[in-house]
Design a protein around this motif. Sequence first.
Motif, short mmCIF file in Angstrom:
data_model
loop_
_atom_site.label_atom_id
_atom_site.label_comp_id
_atom_site.label_asym_id
_atom_site.label_seq_id
_atom_site.Cartn_x
_atom_site.Cartn_y
_atom_site.Cartn_z
N MET A 24 -3.00 -25.63 -50.27
CA MET A 24 -3.39 -25.31 -49.09
C MET A 24 -3.34 -24.54 -47.58
SD MET A 24 -6.61 -26.27 -49.60
CE MET A 24 -7.49 -27.20 -47.99
N PRO A 25 -3.73 -24.21 -46.67
CA PRO A 25 -3.08 -23.60 -45.99
C PRO A 25 -3.83 -24.67 -44.74
CG PRO A 25 -4.89 -22.22 -46.48
CD PRO A 25 -5.04 -23.58 -47.34
N GLU A 26 -2.38 -24.37 -43.01
CA GLU A 26 -2.27 -25.39 -42.08
C GLU A 26 -4.54 -25.36 -42.08
OE1 GLU A 26 -0.15 -26.82 -40.45
OE2 GLU A 26 0.75 -26.18 -42.65
N PRO A 27 -4.42 -27.79 -41.50
CA PRO A 27 -6.20 -27.28 -41.61
C PRO A 27 -6.56 -26.23 -40.39
CG PRO A 27 -3.93 -29.65 -41.11
CD PRO A 27 -3.17 -28.45 -41.39
N ILE A 28 -7.81 -25.96 -40.03
CA ILE A 28 -8.20 -25.70 -38.97
C ILE A 28 -7.83 -26.02 -37.73
CG2 ILE A 28 -10.70 -24.45 -37.87
CD1 ILE A 28 -10.10 -23.08 -40.65
N VAL A 29 -8.15 -25.75 -37.05
CA VAL A 29 -7.52 -25.93 -34.95
C VAL A 29 -8.87 -26.64 -34.87
CG1 VAL A 29 -6.65 -25.72 -33.17
CG2 VAL A 29 -5.02 -24.96 -35.06
N GLY A 30 -9.63 -25.86 -34.59
CA GLY A 30 -11.66 -26.12 -34.60
C GLY A 30 -11.84 -24.92 -33.68
N LEU A 31 -12.76 -24.34 -33.23
CA LEU A 31 -14.17 -23.22 -33.37
C LEU A 31 -13.20 -22.10 -32.35
CD1 LEU A 31 -17.29 -25.58 -31.96
CD2 LEU A 31 -16.81 -24.10 -34.29
N HIS A 32 -14.08 -20.97 -33.03
CA HIS A 32 -13.08 -20.05 -32.24
C HIS A 32 -14.55 -19.43 -31.06
CE1 HIS A 32 -12.56 -15.03 -32.15
NE2 HIS A 32 -11.09 -15.29 -32.83
N HIS A 33 -15.34 -18.84 -32.28
CA HIS A 33 -16.59 -18.98 -30.89
C HIS A 33 -18.01 -19.48 -31.56
CE1 HIS A 33 -16.58 -15.16 -33.69
NE2 HIS A 33 -18.61 -15.78 -34.11
N VAL A 34 -18.72 -19.21 -30.45
CA VAL A 34 -20.10 -20.10 -31.06
C VAL A 34 -21.19 -18.79 -31.29
CG1 VAL A 34 -22.55 -21.01 -30.97
CG2 VAL A 34 -19.66 -21.88 -30.89
N THR A 35 -21.95 -18.12 -31.44
CA THR A 35 -22.96 -17.10 -31.86
C THR A 35 -24.66 -17.19 -31.44
OG1 THR A 35 -21.11 -14.96 -32.44
CG2 THR A 35 -23.81 -14.74 -32.47
N ALA A 36 -24.81 -17.19 -30.39
CA ALA A 36 -26.64 -17.66 -30.44
C ALA A 36 -27.56 -16.27 -30.13
CB ALA A 36 -26.92 -18.67 -29.16
N ILE A 37 -28.77 -16.57 -29.93
CA ILE A 37 -29.58 -15.61 -30.00
C ILE A 37 -30.21 -15.44 -28.50
CG2 ILE A 37 -31.57 -14.06 -30.88
CD1 ILE A 37 -30.82 -15.93 -33.42
N GLY A 51 -32.68 -18.32 -28.16
CA GLY A 51 -32.18 -20.11 -28.25
C GLY A 51 -31.67 -20.35 -28.72
N SER A 52 -31.83 -20.25 -30.47
CA SER A 52 -30.93 -20.25 -31.47
C SER A 52 -29.58 -20.82 -31.75
CB SER A 52 -31.94 -20.06 -32.54
OG SER A 52 -33.13 -20.28 -33.28
N VAL A 53 -28.80 -21.00 -32.35
CA VAL A 53 -27.59 -20.62 -33.03
C VAL A 53 -27.60 -19.57 -34.18
CG1 VAL A 53 -24.72 -21.57 -33.34
CG2 VAL A 53 -26.46 -22.83 -31.56
N HIS A 54 -26.91 -18.51 -33.68
CA HIS A 54 -26.58 -17.93 -35.60
C HIS A 54 -25.68 -18.72 -36.06
CE1 HIS A 54 -26.62 -14.34 -37.55
NE2 HIS A 54 -27.65 -14.29 -37.92
N HIS A 55 -25.00 -18.98 -35.96
CA HIS A 55 -23.87 -19.08 -36.94
C HIS A 55 -22.49 -19.79 -35.49
CE1 HIS A 55 -22.44 -15.04 -35.64
NE2 HIS A 55 -20.84 -15.39 -35.55
N ILE A 56 -21.07 -21.09 -36.09
CA ILE A 56 -20.39 -21.11 -35.43
C ILE A 56 -19.14 -20.33 -36.24
CG2 ILE A 56 -21.29 -22.99 -35.01
CD1 ILE A 56 -19.84 -25.38 -37.09
N ALA A 57 -18.22 -20.34 -35.86
CA ALA A 57 -16.36 -19.45 -36.09
C ALA A 57 -15.81 -20.02 -36.36
CB ALA A 57 -16.91 -18.05 -35.67
N PHE A 58 -14.10 -20.36 -36.86
CA PHE A 58 -13.98 -21.25 -36.72
C PHE A 58 -12.17 -20.74 -36.97
CE2 PHE A 58 -16.85 -23.87 -38.74
CZ PHE A 58 -16.35 -25.70 -38.64
N PHE A 94 -21.52 -20.92 -41.14
CA PHE A 94 -19.85 -20.44 -40.91
C PHE A 94 -18.90 -19.50 -40.97
CE2 PHE A 94 -19.01 -25.63 -41.79
CZ PHE A 94 -19.69 -25.94 -41.37
N GLU A 95 -18.22 -19.31 -40.01
CA GLU A 95 -17.70 -18.26 -40.66
C GLU A 95 -16.21 -18.64 -40.15
OE1 GLU A 95 -18.41 -15.27 -36.61
OE2 GLU A 95 -16.79 -13.89 -37.20
N ILE A 96 -15.20 -17.87 -40.50
CA ILE A 96 -13.82 -18.03 -40.23
C ILE A 96 -12.98 -16.87 -39.75
CG2 ILE A 96 -11.38 -18.92 -41.10
CD1 ILE A 96 -12.58 -20.69 -43.34
N ALA A 97 -12.61 -16.94 -38.33
CA ALA A 97 -12.52 -15.59 -37.64
C ALA A 97 -10.75 -15.71 -37.12
CB ALA A 97 -13.19 -15.62 -36.09
#
Length: 323
Positions: free
Chosen positions: A1-14, A222-229, A273-276
């Motif tokens: 398994m890769p190292e655990p994800i540290v947290g969010l990279h970005h949040v994209t909204a409209i 006003g909606s969040v389109h996706h969140i990126a880790f 979800f996105e991984i960036a």
Amino acid sequence: MPEPIVGLHHVTAIASDPQRNLDFYTELLGLRLVKRTVNFDDPGTYHFYFGDDAGSPGTLLTFFAWPHASRGNCGIGETSATAFSVAHESLDYWEKRLLSAGIPVEKSAERFGKRVLAFADPDGMKLEVIGDTVGDPAKPVRQSEVPAEHGIHGFFGVTLCEGGFDLTAQVLEKMGYAQSESDGNRYRFTSTATTAATGDGLASYIDVLVQTQLTYGRMGSGSVHHIAFRVTDDAEQLAWREALKELKLNITPVLDRTYFHSIYFREPGGVLFEIATDVPGFATDESADTLGEALKLPAWLESRRSVIENLVPPITLHYQKAL
Ligand code: ZN
């Protein structure tokens, strides 16, 4: 398994009106516009990236600005709140600042021992500031009206509105999150990499709020389109792509987003979800000192620059004048 994800990279909204969006996040919240570009899938509209002075992963809130977007309706399968981290002592400052700008503020009871202010942006996007950090932000925004000691450090995390809990929890746990707390229908997941990697928990919290009484949301302004880790590089991203396939998730190939590389999948509860990757970052097509001042286009859109510049509405970055 890769190292655990540290947290969010970005949040994209409209967002709807680009100038109003720009003014709210740069002038009132004191973030920096770190990239002014267009939506690569719809190049006649802006894509703004706001963040700390350097555009660091974990601080990036990005918007597709669609002037004619109708208002979204938040429901199941969506990110229902996006929270910024500020110093615990700064909550009074933020309450005053928001109220004096005419923004209604809701002071909720402490959530897992931390003070929370809830408010909304001009498109109705639900935001929070949470008193969690100590000291000044690592890269305070130089042009900001907000004094560095009160500045936004980056994300605290997000709240996902879900109809259930188990399947989303399974994905988060696979990614290296562990359930740390719960209160009623709110379940907090914290990155297990947090302490070692960032020391302060920045952008490392995902709350799952189970709201079975709600229906599915409708995307709009006003909606969040996706969140990126975030992951450090391409190799780690590919390792995660393989590891997550074991959960039978439908994951896209790697897409080049110019400032990072991305893979996307919808978690079982419905949130995109996105991984960036952390690299290459925002200083790849302009200098770190002038981030956000000019419209930047990827190489494959440069030949259409004059058409695109005529399509997007003119905007003014007011804080530029103060420099
Ligand atoms: Zn993204």
